[in-house]
Design a protein around this motif. Sequence first.
Motif, PDB file in Angstrom:
ATOM      1  N   ASP A 268       0.834  -1.205   0.000  1.00  0.00           N
ATOM      2  CA  ASP A 268       0.000   0.000   0.000  1.00  0.00           C
ATOM      3  C   ASP A 268       0.869   1.255   0.000  1.00  0.00           C
ATOM      4  O   ASP A 268       0.609   2.195  -0.749  1.00  0.00           O
ATOM      5  CB  ASP A 268      -0.938   0.021   1.208  1.00  0.00           C
ATOM      6  CG  ASP A 268      -2.076  -0.972   1.100  1.00  0.00           C
ATOM      7  OD1 ASP A 268      -2.328  -1.481  -0.015  1.00  0.00           O
ATOM      8  OD2 ASP A 268      -2.711  -1.242   2.135  1.00  0.00           O
TER       9      ASP A 268
ATOM     10  N   GLU B  91       2.713   1.524  -3.490  1.00  0.00           N
ATOM     11  CA  GLU B  91       1.847   1.878  -4.608  1.00  0.00           C
ATOM     12  C   GLU B  91       1.228   3.258  -4.466  1.00  0.00           C
ATOM     13  O   GLU B  91       1.016   3.947  -5.464  1.00  0.00           O
ATOM     14  CB  GLU B  91       0.780   0.797  -4.810  1.00  0.00           C
ATOM     15  CG  GLU B  91       1.424  -0.481  -5.300  1.00  0.00           C
ATOM     16  CD  GLU B  91       0.476  -1.630  -5.520  1.00  0.00           C
ATOM     17  OE1 GLU B  91       0.826  -2.503  -6.320  1.00  0.00           O
ATOM     18  OE2 GLU B  91      -0.609  -1.662  -4.896  1.00  0.00           O
TER      19      GLU B  91
ATOM     20  N   PRO C 143       1.651   1.598  -9.209  1.00  0.00           N
ATOM     21  CA  PRO C 143       1.403   0.165  -9.064  1.00  0.00           C
ATOM     22  C   PRO C 143       2.655  -0.672  -9.283  1.00  0.00           C
ATOM     23  O   PRO C 143       3.452  -0.412 -10.173  1.00  0.00           O
ATOM     24  CB  PRO C 143       0.344  -0.133 -10.124  1.00  0.00           C
ATOM     25  CG  PRO C 143       0.313   1.028 -11.032  1.00  0.00           C
ATOM     26  CD  PRO C 143       0.909   2.186 -10.318  1.00  0.00           C
TER      27      PRO C 143
ATOM     28  N   THR D 251       2.157  -4.166  -9.246  1.00  0.00           N
ATOM     29  CA  THR D 251       1.556  -5.272 -10.000  1.00  0.00           C
ATOM     30  C   THR D 251       0.292  -4.739 -10.665  1.00  0.00           C
ATOM     31  O   THR D 251      -0.171  -3.635 -10.352  1.00  0.00           O
ATOM     32  CB  THR D 251       1.170  -6.451  -9.082  1.00  0.00           C
ATOM     33  OG1 THR D 251       0.069  -6.057  -8.250  1.00  0.00           O
ATOM     34  CG2 THR D 251       2.342  -6.907  -8.230  1.00  0.00           C
TER      35      THR D 251
ATOM     36  N   GLY E 285      -2.441  -3.395  -8.409  1.00  0.00           N
ATOM     37  CA  GLY E 285      -2.210  -2.194  -7.628  1.00  0.00           C
ATOM     38  C   GLY E 285      -2.714  -0.917  -8.259  1.00  0.00           C
ATOM     39  O   GLY E 285      -2.519   0.164  -7.718  1.00  0.00           O
ATOM     40  N   ASN E 286      -3.367  -1.007  -9.397  1.00  0.00           N
ATOM     41  CA  ASN E 286      -3.898   0.191 -10.033  1.00  0.00           C
ATOM     42  C   ASN E 286      -5.210   0.568  -9.346  1.00  0.00           C
ATOM     43  O   ASN E 286      -6.252  -0.026  -9.594  1.00  0.00           O
ATOM     44  CB  ASN E 286      -4.145  -0.036 -11.526  1.00  0.00           C
ATOM     45  CG  ASN E 286      -4.423   1.260 -12.244  1.00  0.00           C
ATOM     46  OD1 ASN E 286      -3.508   1.981 -12.587  1.00  0.00           O
ATOM     47  ND2 ASN E 286      -5.690   1.583 -12.437  1.00  0.00           N
ATOM     48  N   ASN E 287      -5.136   1.542  -8.457  1.00  0.00           N
ATOM     49  CA  ASN E 287      -6.308   1.939  -7.682  1.00  0.00           C
ATOM     50  C   ASN E 287      -6.971   3.206  -8.204  1.00  0.00           C
ATOM     51  O   ASN E 287      -7.931   3.684  -7.621  1.00  0.00           O
ATOM     52  CB  ASN E 287      -5.916   2.124  -6.211  1.00  0.00           C
ATOM     53  CG  ASN E 287      -5.443   0.825  -5.602  1.00  0.00           C
ATOM     54  OD1 ASN E 287      -6.015  -0.226  -5.864  1.00  0.00           O
ATOM     55  ND2 ASN E 287      -4.392   0.880  -4.817  1.00  0.00           N
TER      56      ASN E 287
ATOM     57  N   TRP F 121      -0.721   1.524 -14.740  1.00  0.00           N
ATOM     58  CA  TRP F 121       0.204   0.401 -14.879  1.00  0.00           C
ATOM     59  C   TRP F 121       1.223   0.640 -15.990  1.00  0.00           C
ATOM     60  O   TRP F 121       2.393   0.351 -15.850  1.00  0.00           O
ATOM     61  CB  TRP F 121      -0.587  -0.876 -15.125  1.00  0.00           C
ATOM     62  CG  TRP F 121       0.256  -2.075 -15.392  1.00  0.00           C
ATOM     63  CD1 TRP F 121       0.337  -2.767 -16.566  1.00  0.00           C
ATOM     64  CD2 TRP F 121       1.141  -2.732 -14.493  1.00  0.00           C
ATOM     65  NE1 TRP F 121       1.214  -3.815 -16.443  1.00  0.00           N
ATOM     66  CE2 TRP F 121       1.727  -3.812 -15.170  1.00  0.00           C
ATOM     67  CE3 TRP F 121       1.515  -2.520 -13.174  1.00  0.00           C
ATOM     68  CZ2 TRP F 121       2.649  -4.677 -14.586  1.00  0.00           C
ATOM     69  CZ3 TRP F 121       2.434  -3.375 -12.586  1.00  0.00           C
ATOM     70  CH2 TRP F 121       2.982  -4.431 -13.290  1.00  0.00           C
TER      71      TRP F 121
END
Length: 83
Positions: free
Chosen positions: A50, A53, A58, A60, A63-65, A72
Amino acid sequence: MDERQKLLKRIQMYDFAITEAVEFLDGHPTDATALAYYQKYRKMRAEAMDTYESTYGPLTIFGNNSTTEWKWSTTAWPWEMEE
């Protein structure tokens, strides 16, 4: 080593610890000590991910929030960090 690299190394160490715990738990699924060890490092990894990222983008595809941009492919890869 900068803070980004230190955090990435910490995530890698947590991944290693988790993998070792999982291999042990495959043969000892009710071992309370091993389960607690796994949960401890899983939590520490999640917190480190957390932090990474939210700070660097990200690590991975999971991890694209962002809801406004697919980050990414627009952030630097871990191996593209400055030396």
